[in-house]
Design an enzyme around this catalytic site. Structure first.
Site, PDB file in Angstrom:
ATOM      1  CE  LYS A   1       0.876   2.006 -10.255  1.00 53.11           C
ATOM      2  NZ  LYS A   1       0.230   1.015  -9.404  1.00 53.11           N
TER       3      LYS A   1
ATOM      4  CE  LYS B   1      -3.587   2.659   0.721  1.00 51.66           C
ATOM      5  NZ  LYS B   1      -4.442   2.999  -0.411  1.00 51.66           N
TER       6      LYS B   1
ATOM      7  N   GLY C   1      -5.974  -2.817 -15.464  1.00 54.32           N
ATOM      8  CA  GLY C   1      -7.083  -3.624 -15.987  1.00 54.32           C
ATOM      9  C   GLY C   1      -6.781  -5.080 -16.231  1.00 54.32           C
TER      10      GLY C   1
ATOM     11  CB  CYS D   1      -1.684   9.165  -5.654  1.00 50.70           C
ATOM     12  SG  CYS D   1      -3.269   9.070  -4.792  1.00 50.70           S
TER      13      CYS D   1
END
Lengths: 246, 303
Positions: free
Chosen positions: B166, B45, B245, B131
């Site tokens: 990321k 996380k 996905g 994020c």
């Protein structure tokens, strides 16, 4: 502990214009406390739908749900024999291991179902169970007779006065002078808050929140408590009255 | 003998399947369902310097073939992760873990990465500059090449482990940002994070999500992820972790053919807690069907 499994619909029938009861057959061993919930995969929808367990025995479980959106609408159209993919044993549920001799159960609308199995357990422990059920109007009342058949002392309140005491559950508790030393409640947030403020007694309250996974993986349903953040799906949905931050 | 192993900057994984950050906590919830040692690794996380509650609820919304989340980096903070989560993780996960780190300033990224770099079980650091659910941080570092490069440089200066950045898909030129990270010293690129999305509750005439917008994930974004993995893999020479996905072994292979060395599985874990395990188990049969002996052979085969 929680598990994923397949469950077969035995019955699926309306109790009122919008509230349905579904009975399912399958492995119920992971459901260990009243007030726990299941998370149901529904064909064509992405997220599972969390529904509280109304009652269960060794082979079957009963869900009483209100049609409020696409997921529950699809559930209401499911025929007996259909197999459903469920996660079971989710949430902490109500704890009956508390010092109470005169428990009061308070349910509002679709918050009523999880109290049914709780009532059965408290009665089995030899405690007299008083129940207050709150609805908007007489046409929405369900499970009054089912609680009575268990042996509970049942009071119904309707907001429009078309059945029972006119007003909210808190009105009914005050007007009937109900004598209790502990309460268990499930219902809409305003009801839980009003009840919490109107009572001096300790209790447990079951909360609702939009969930992603239902088992603590996504942190979607967190809430703040006096003891830090808790996930409604994992450390909840039942919180002790004294820890709730309103 | 089929070989599913892959190597990310010297870190060998038994298979390329990695549950994505934010869908797998610190592993605790999923070990109740299965032995998570079957995974290649997992990305924990998103962790920040301070503990965070995140955004107000509701922070989840249903979509066609996906979901929106606006959790907002809820996490116990880097010190609690090091003092509590990692020692607990060691007791049930015996492989290197990927540390997902987020922040609200360059200094915070560097601080957290330096702290986590000393943890033995951390095999790779994934720096989340994508994020979409926090203001003045997260994605704002991943939407300009200069800012992404600055975070990369700051993190690389204080770490010894492989650093993967990321990236967010919510940009006009993903290649420019990926290249900037590579030039700043990134050991690899991970993409894509969620796409900014929104749903409206028409009865109440307001956004479903309390924070109005959130990150859209799920199978609906898979083709976008494949496209961006392809673009970045074509333009960069460092390894790419593909994400977005993925919900089957076929998706993993497709993502690898686009250029991914390893593949993250996100939202699928939330609707089927066994998703990542089932993907690992389905890989060999899918490889056989497609005539693949060594999975690493197909990385970027689509030119």
């Amino acid at each position: 502990m929680y598990r994923k499994g397949l469950y077969r619909i035995l019955e699926n029938e309306p109790l009122t214009a919008s509230v349905w009861r579904m009975r399912l057959a399958g492995d119920t061993q992971w459901i260990t406390a009243p007030g726990q919930f299941v998370n149901i995969a529904i064909d064509g929808l992405y997220l599972r739908r969390p529904i509280s367990v109304c009652d269960c025995d060794a082979q079957t479980l009963t869900l009483v749900y209100k049609v409020v959106g696409e997921g529950t609408a699809r559930m209401s159209r499911m025929a007996p024999g259909t197999e459903l993919d469920l996660l079971t044993g989710l949430g902490n549920g109500f704890s009956t291991g508390v010092a109470t001799q005169r428990p009061l159960l308070v349910g509002g609308g679709v918050g009523v179902p999880p109290l049914y199995n709780l009532a059965r357990r408290l009665l089995a422990e030899g405690k007299p169970v008083q129940v207050v059920l709150g609805f908007n109007t007489a046409a929405e009342v369900f499970y009054e007779e089912e609680f009575r058949a268990l042996g509970c002392d049942v009071t119904v309140a309707t907001a429009d006065g078309s059945r029972g005491v006119e007003g909210f559950v808190t009105t009914a508790i005050a007007r009937c002078g109900l004598d209790f030393d502990y309460f268990f409640a499930c219902g809409p947030l305003p009801m839980l808050r009003a009840l919490s403020e109107a009572t001096a007694q300790p209790g447990q309250l079951s909360f609702e929140e939009r969930m992603g996974c239902g088992f603590g993986g996504c942190m979607g349903c967190s809430c703040k408590t006096k003891y830090g953040s808790k996930r409604i799906c994992k450390e909840g949905p039942v919180l002790a009255k004294e820890e709730v931050v309103w | 003998m089929l070989d599913t192993s892959v190597v990310l900057s010297g870190l060998k994984l038994d298979n390329p399947v990695i549950p994505a950050s934010g869908t797998f906590g610190y592993g605790n919830e999923f070990r109740e369902f299965y032995d998570i040692n079957v995974l290649g690794s997992f990305s924990f996380k998103g962790t920040t310097r301070e503990p965070r509650f995140g955004n107000p609820t509701p922070r989840i919304a249903e979509c066609t073939a996906g979901m929106i989340n606006a959790v907002g980096l809820q996490n116990p903070g880097i010190e609690a992760v090091i003092a509590e989560e990692l020692p607990r993780l060691r007791t049930f996960f015996h492989k290197p873990v990927i540390a997902n780190i987020s922040g609200f300033s360059v200094e915070e990224y560097a601080y957290c990465c330096e702290r986590i770099d000393r943890e033995e079980q951390v095999g790779l650091i994934e720096v989340n500059v994508s994020c979409p659910n926090v203001r003045h941080g997260g994605m704002s570092f991943g939407t300009s090449p200069e800012a992404a490069a600055e975070v990369t440089r700051a993190v690389k200066a204080v770490t010894t482990k492989p650093v993967y950045i990321k990236l967010s898909p919510n940009v006009t030129d993903i290649v420019a940002i990926a290249r900037a990270c590579e030039e700043a010293g990134a050991d690899g690129i991970c993409l894509i994070n969620t796409m900014l999305g929104m749903r409206i509750d028409m009865q109440r005439r307001r956004a479903v999500i309390a924070n109005t917008m959130g990150g859209f994930s799920g199978p609906a974004i898979f083709p976008v992820a494949v496209r961006m993995v392809y673009q970045v893999a074509q333009a960069c020479s460092v390894p790419v972790i593909g994400c977005g996905g993925v919900q089957s072994a076929r998706d993993v292979i497709e993502m690898m053919m686009a250029g991914a060395t390893a593949v993250e599985v996100g939202a699928a874990n939330l609707v089927n807690p066994y998703a990542s395990k089932e993907i690992v188990e389905a890989l060999p049969a899918e490889m056989e069907r497609l005539g693949i002996e060594r999975l690493s052979d197909i990385i970027g085969v689509v030119a």
